[in-house]
Every structure is written in structure tokens, then in C-alpha cells.
Design a protein around this motif. Structure first.
Motif, PDB file in Angstrom:
ATOM      1  N   SER A 163      42.500  48.419  41.575  1.00 51.98           N
ATOM      2  CA  SER A 163      42.262  47.271  40.686  1.00 51.98           C
ATOM      3  C   SER A 163      41.157  47.616  39.701  1.00 51.98           C
ATOM      4  O   SER A 163      40.344  48.522  39.936  1.00 51.98           O
ATOM      5  N   ARG A 164      41.153  46.892  38.621  1.00 51.52           N
ATOM      6  CA  ARG A 164      40.126  47.073  37.590  1.00 51.52           C
ATOM      7  C   ARG A 164      39.909  45.727  36.904  1.00 51.52           C
ATOM      8  O   ARG A 164      40.844  44.943  36.716  1.00 51.52           O
ATOM      9  N   ILE A 165      38.652  45.490  36.542  1.00 47.54           N
ATOM     10  CA  ILE A 165      38.311  44.252  35.843  1.00 47.54           C
ATOM     11  C   ILE A 165      38.216  44.540  34.361  1.00 47.54           C
ATOM     12  O   ILE A 165      37.431  45.399  33.931  1.00 47.54           O
ATOM     13  N   LEU A 166      39.015  43.835  33.579  1.00 45.27           N
ATOM     14  CA  LEU A 166      39.018  43.981  32.130  1.00 45.27           C
ATOM     15  C   LEU A 166      38.170  42.877  31.501  1.00 45.27           C
ATOM     16  O   LEU A 166      37.920  41.833  32.105  1.00 45.27           O
ATOM     17  N   PHE A 167      37.736  43.131  30.283  1.00 47.07           N
ATOM     18  CA  PHE A 167      36.912  42.145  29.587  1.00 47.07           C
ATOM     19  C   PHE A 167      37.772  40.946  29.148  1.00 47.07           C
ATOM     20  O   PHE A 167      38.911  41.131  28.711  1.00 47.07           O
ATOM     21  N   PRO A 168      37.282  39.723  29.265  1.00 52.22           N
ATOM     22  CA  PRO A 168      35.964  39.409  29.830  1.00 52.22           C
ATOM     23  C   PRO A 168      35.978  39.283  31.346  1.00 52.22           C
ATOM     24  O   PRO A 168      35.044  39.690  32.012  1.00 52.22           O
ATOM     25  N   ALA A 169      37.044  38.696  31.913  1.00 52.26           N
ATOM     26  CA  ALA A 169      37.109  38.532  33.369  1.00 52.26           C
ATOM     27  C   ALA A 169      38.561  38.531  33.820  1.00 52.26           C
ATOM     28  O   ALA A 169      39.026  37.611  34.500  1.00 52.26           O
ATOM     29  N   LYS A 170      39.293  39.588  33.430  1.00 48.63           N
ATOM     30  CA  LYS A 170      40.689  39.728  33.814  1.00 48.63           C
ATOM     31  C   LYS A 170      40.798  40.775  34.929  1.00 48.63           C
ATOM     32  O   LYS A 170      40.109  41.790  34.894  1.00 48.63           O
ATOM     33  N   LEU A 171      41.642  40.505  35.894  1.00 45.88           N
ATOM     34  CA  LEU A 171      41.853  41.421  37.008  1.00 45.88           C
ATOM     35  C   LEU A 171      43.199  42.106  36.839  1.00 45.88           C
ATOM     36  O   LEU A 171      44.235  41.443  36.772  1.00 45.88           O
TER      37      LEU A 171
END
Length: 324
Positions: free
Chosen positions: A232-240
């Protein structure tokens, strides 16, 4: 010898004495009755006079009440008009406030684009010159040999809210350009593990407090995904973003969507509280504006209402001063 018929005739004749006595008693009763009737009439006349006065007082009171009701209705109508005007102003200000909040959040995020955060660096390890320490850290741990222009670097404020005495403050580094920051960040992410004095440190973007709080909601969920071997990775601003084993990806736009969507992977995540929509709450409570269906009220109308309110306040203050 007197015959029986003669006795009956004599007994049937009226007795003058008895008649006079009977008439006297009847006249006395009639006189008493007349006396009581006169007294009753006198008392009734007095009661009727009082009743007429009471009715006149009631009529006068009703007239006063009618006047007061008319005044109250006029004031209520005036207040209703004022409430409608204030409702328009409130809705306009709420939309303006939301717009300004979003704009400030965007401006703050853009101002932090050249910043970098370093976590878990032991306290006081940087000595008296934190910039030299950071440059040496980039050179030795990230193998960056070319010159990196650092405008400034400092520790964050004391972690009073953490409630821990051993709380380690993060370091914020500001670069001259966004490209230099990205270069350092990618070099740090390329390293499997970075340690300083046997302490593992982490590099990440410098986010606003609101964005940081939203991203922090994914911590427990990401640990569970890691146990299930789901990257998993968190994308800007707060997307998983999830990288599934079949090569497909799945993205959740916010923590609330992630809390619902991760259930199919057997991952439990606390559902974030929904932010209150004050405009909807006011409308539910009865704050309805004639232009509530439109997204934006005419600026000229709002300005006129505000000016009217100001004039009314000025007039009220002047009247208050005169009364004093």
C-alpha cells in the motif's frame, strides 16, 4: 227544635271576625313580599351597576390587548424580515468561510512543497549547527555528493500534546527548490533502512496538520495489509492506494471510503467522524433562505443587506445615547 238544615245554613255563613283576621294576615304577607322585592331590586340595581362597570373595564382591557397584539404582530413581521436577511448573510458568510479555509489549506500545502521532514533523529544530536548536520547526513547516509542548497532547518515545537517525556521532535528542512527536495526524498526512499546511532530514521513530505491527521488514520490499516502481504501507499493528500497480487490497483480517496472498502480484505479500520455541515444543520433547524437553492447569493443583494444592518445598528446606538 232547630232543624239540621237550619244548622247547616247558619254554619255556612261567613264569620266577619275570621275574615278580618284572615285579610290582615294576607296583607302582612303581601307587604313583606313587596318589601323583599324592593330590597332585591335595590340590590340587583347595584349589582347591575357593578357588572356594567366590569364589562366596561373588560372592554377597555380588550382594546388595550388588541393594540398590543397589533404592535406585537408588526414587530414579529419586522423580525421575520430581519431573520430572512440575516439568514442570507449567514449562508453567504459560511460559504465564504469554507472557500477561504480551502484556499488557505491549499496555499499552506503549496508553501510546504519545498520542505522535508526527518523523523526519529535523537535529540541534541545535531549540535549547534543543524544545517551542517543535515548536509553530512545526506552525504553519508544517502550518498548524495553534489551540493544541496538548504535554506534553513529546525526542530518542530516541543511535543507537549504527546504526553511523553522521551518524545523526539522531527526536523523540518527547507530546500531552495522543489527539485532538490524530491531528489533527497527519492534517495531516502530508495534506501531500505537508514539508521543514526542505531536509531532508525524516516523521511517524508511536510504536510499540513489536517492532511497529516488524515494520513495518520491509515496506520493500523496499513499494518494489517502488510501482514496480509498487500502493498500500500498513501498518495497526496490522503488517498490510499493498494497494489494487489494480480497486478491490479485499487485507490480509496479518503479514510472514510477506505474504512468501508477494506472490509472485503478482512482489514478493520475505525470510521472517521464526518465533518459537520453547518449549512445543512442550520437549514434542518429551520434556517431557510429564499435563495437557499442557489449556491451563491448575489453579491449586490448581500452588500445591501449588510449596509442596512449597519445603518440599523448605528441608528440604535444613536437612540441609546440620546436616551442616556
Amino acid at each position: 227544635m232547630v232543624k239540621p238544615s237550619q244548622k247547616r245554613a247558619e254554619s255556612s255563613e261567613p264569620n266577619p271576625v275570621k275574615c278580618l283576621v284572615g285579610n290582615a294576615e294576607g296583607a302582612g304577607e303581601i307587604s313583606e313580599i313587596l318589601k323583599e322585592l324592593r330590597l332585591f331590586r335595590t340590590e340587583t340595581a347595584g349589582n347591575f351597576a357593578e357588572l356594567k362597570q366590569d364589562i366596561a373595564d373588560l372592554k377597555q382591557n380588550f382594546e388595550k390587548l388588541e393594540t398590543r397584539v397589533e404592535d406585537a404582530e408588526e414587530r414579529i413581521a419586522h423580525n421575520e424580515d430581519r431573520v430572512m436577511e440575516l439568514t442570507k448573510v449567514i449562508f453567504h458568510l459560511m460559504r465564504k468561510q469554507k472557500h477561504l479555509e480551502d484556499k488557505c489549506e491549499d496555499l499552506e500545502s503549496r508553501s510546504r512543497r519545498k520542505n522535508l521532514r526527518i523523523y526519529s533523529v535523537p535529540e541534541k544530536m545535531e549540535g549547534n549547527n543543524i544545517v551542517e548536520f543535515i548536509e553530512k547526513l545526506f552525504s553519508e547516509k544517502l550518498n548524495i555528493r553534489e551540493e544541496i542548497h538548504i535554506e534553513r532547518a529546525h526542530r518542530t515545537a516541543a511535543g507537549v500534546s504527546s504526553g511523553r517525556k522521551d518524545y523526539t521532535r522531527s526536523i523540518i528542512v527547507r530546500f531552495r527548490s522543489y527539485r532538490e527536495k524530491q531528489k533527497v526524498l527519492h534517495a531516502a526512499w530508495a534506501q531500505k533502512e537508514i539508521r543514526v546511532n542505531d536509531q532508525r530514521i524516516y523521511f517524508d513530505e511536510d504536510f499540513t496538520s489536517d492532511v497529516f491527521k488524515e494520513r495518520a488514520m491509515y496506520r493500523s490499516a496499513r499494518k494489517q495489509l502488510q501482514e496480509r502481504k498487500v502493498k500500500s501507499r498513501i498518495l497526496f493528500p490522503a488517498k490510499l492506494k493498494l497494489f494487489l497480487q494480480d497486478g491490479k490497483t485499487k485507490t480509496f480517496n479518503c479514510p472514510r471510503d477506505a474504512a468501508e472498502g477494506l472490509q472485503e480484505f478482512g482489514v478493520t479500520m475505525e470510521t472517521p467522524k464526518k465533518e459537520p455541515d453547518w449549512e445543512t444543520a442550520l437549514r434542518t433547524a429551520g434556517w431557510h433562505s429564499p435563495r437557499s437553492k442557489s449556491k451563491h447569493a448575489p453579491a449586490g443583494e448581500i452588500s445591501t443587506i449588510v449596509e442596512t444592518l449597519r445603518d440599523s445598528l448605528d441608528q440604535y446606538e444613536n437612540e441609546t445615547v440620546k436616551d442616556k
